[in-house]
Design an enzyme around this catalytic site. Structure first.
Site, PDB file in Angstrom:
ATOM      1  N   CYS A 121       0.886  -1.164   0.000  1.00 43.83           N
ATOM      2  CA  CYS A 121       0.000   0.000   0.000  1.00 43.83           C
ATOM      3  C   CYS A 121       0.923   1.212   0.000  1.00 43.83           C
ATOM      4  O   CYS A 121       1.997   1.148  -0.619  1.00 43.83           O
ATOM      5  CB  CYS A 121      -0.961  -0.020   1.187  1.00 43.83           C
ATOM      6  SG  CYS A 121      -0.187  -0.197   2.811  1.00 43.83           S
ATOM      7  N   GLU A 122       0.551   2.293   0.610  1.00 45.70           N
ATOM      8  CA  GLU A 122       1.431   3.459   0.583  1.00 45.70           C
ATOM      9  C   GLU A 122       2.628   3.292   1.521  1.00 45.70           C
ATOM     10  O   GLU A 122       3.774   3.502   1.127  1.00 45.70           O
ATOM     11  CB  GLU A 122       0.658   4.722   0.958  1.00 45.70           C
ATOM     12  CG  GLU A 122       1.501   5.981   0.837  1.00 45.70           C
ATOM     13  CD  GLU A 122       0.694   7.254   1.060  1.00 45.70           C
ATOM     14  OE1 GLU A 122       1.300   8.329   1.088  1.00 45.70           O
ATOM     15  OE2 GLU A 122      -0.543   7.156   1.212  1.00 45.70           O
TER      16      GLU A 122
END
Length: 220
Positions: A121-122
């Site tokens: 994800c980020e």
């Protein structure tokens, strides 16, 4: 922005941050052949990324999602787990032989891994960790707490409370959240979660299904 990083949680299965999905040396060094992205941006942003020569479009799943207290990741877990199983091509698949993804000839996929899978994800802390834990729970038939502790031995992760609730449901329903083969009728525990989520969205003045305007939790 944090530098790229990816950690091998178990053979062939990596957890990373967003920048790791663009890091050519790391992708090559770890033999990454498939990627699962969990981000609020569009998949179109990967269309021109130069690693496409190493990870093809059909080996990249993009789940558009946010790290909030209303985001539903349960709806994607089964599909993502099947995707990972198929790309790892492991004889230690989390599914019985007759239920494994079919190869070109229609036979269940078996054999040695042809490459590794990166889930990111980020920041690699909440969304991607949730999906990774869901996969490992199903594969090894372990509890949420056991799996969480296993992952924490390799990397600091912290799924938000909403995702932890979903992982509890995932385990309680034994990794099957639908009451029908067309995946339109949620099982009772999942439906109860959806009802509670709908009430929360309503209280926030949201009318759509996905809370894109909701406040994104920091540090994920």
């Amino acid at each position: 922005m944090d530098p790229p990083w990816m950690v091998e949680i178990e053979p062939g299965l990596f957890l990373g941050n967003m920048r790791s999905s663009w890091d050519l040396p790391a992708i090559q060094a770890n033999n990454i052949k498939a990627i699962v992205s969990l981000l609020h941006m569009s998949a179109a942003q990967w269309a021109r990324v130069w690693f496409r020569g190493l990870v093809t479009r059909e080996n990249h799943i993009m789940i558009r999602c946010v790290d909030t207290l209303t985001q539903d990741l349960l709806q994607y877990m089964g599909h993502i787990c099947d995707f990972i199983d198929g790309r790892l091509l492991s004889t230690e698949s989390s599914q019985p032989l007759e239920q494994r993804p079919e190869g070109p000839a229609g036979d269940p996929v078996t054999g040695k891994s042809q490459g590794s899978v990166l889930i990111h994800c980020e920041m690699g802390i909440s969304r991607s960790a949730t999906v990774l834990i869901a996969y490992l729970m199903r594969k090894h038939r372990t509890t949420l707490q056991e799996t969480l502790e296993l992952v924490k031995q390799k990397r600091k992760v912290k799924p938000n409370p909403n995702f932890m609730d979903q992982l509890k449901i995932w385990g309680q329903l034994e990794y099957k959240i639908w009451d029908d083969t067309r995946k339109r009728i949620p099982k009772l525990l999942y439906q109860e979660y959806l009802d509670k989520r709908a009430e929360t969205l309503k209280s926030l003045g949201k009318t759509g299904d996905e809370p894109w305007e909701d406040v994104i939790l920091s540090g994920r």
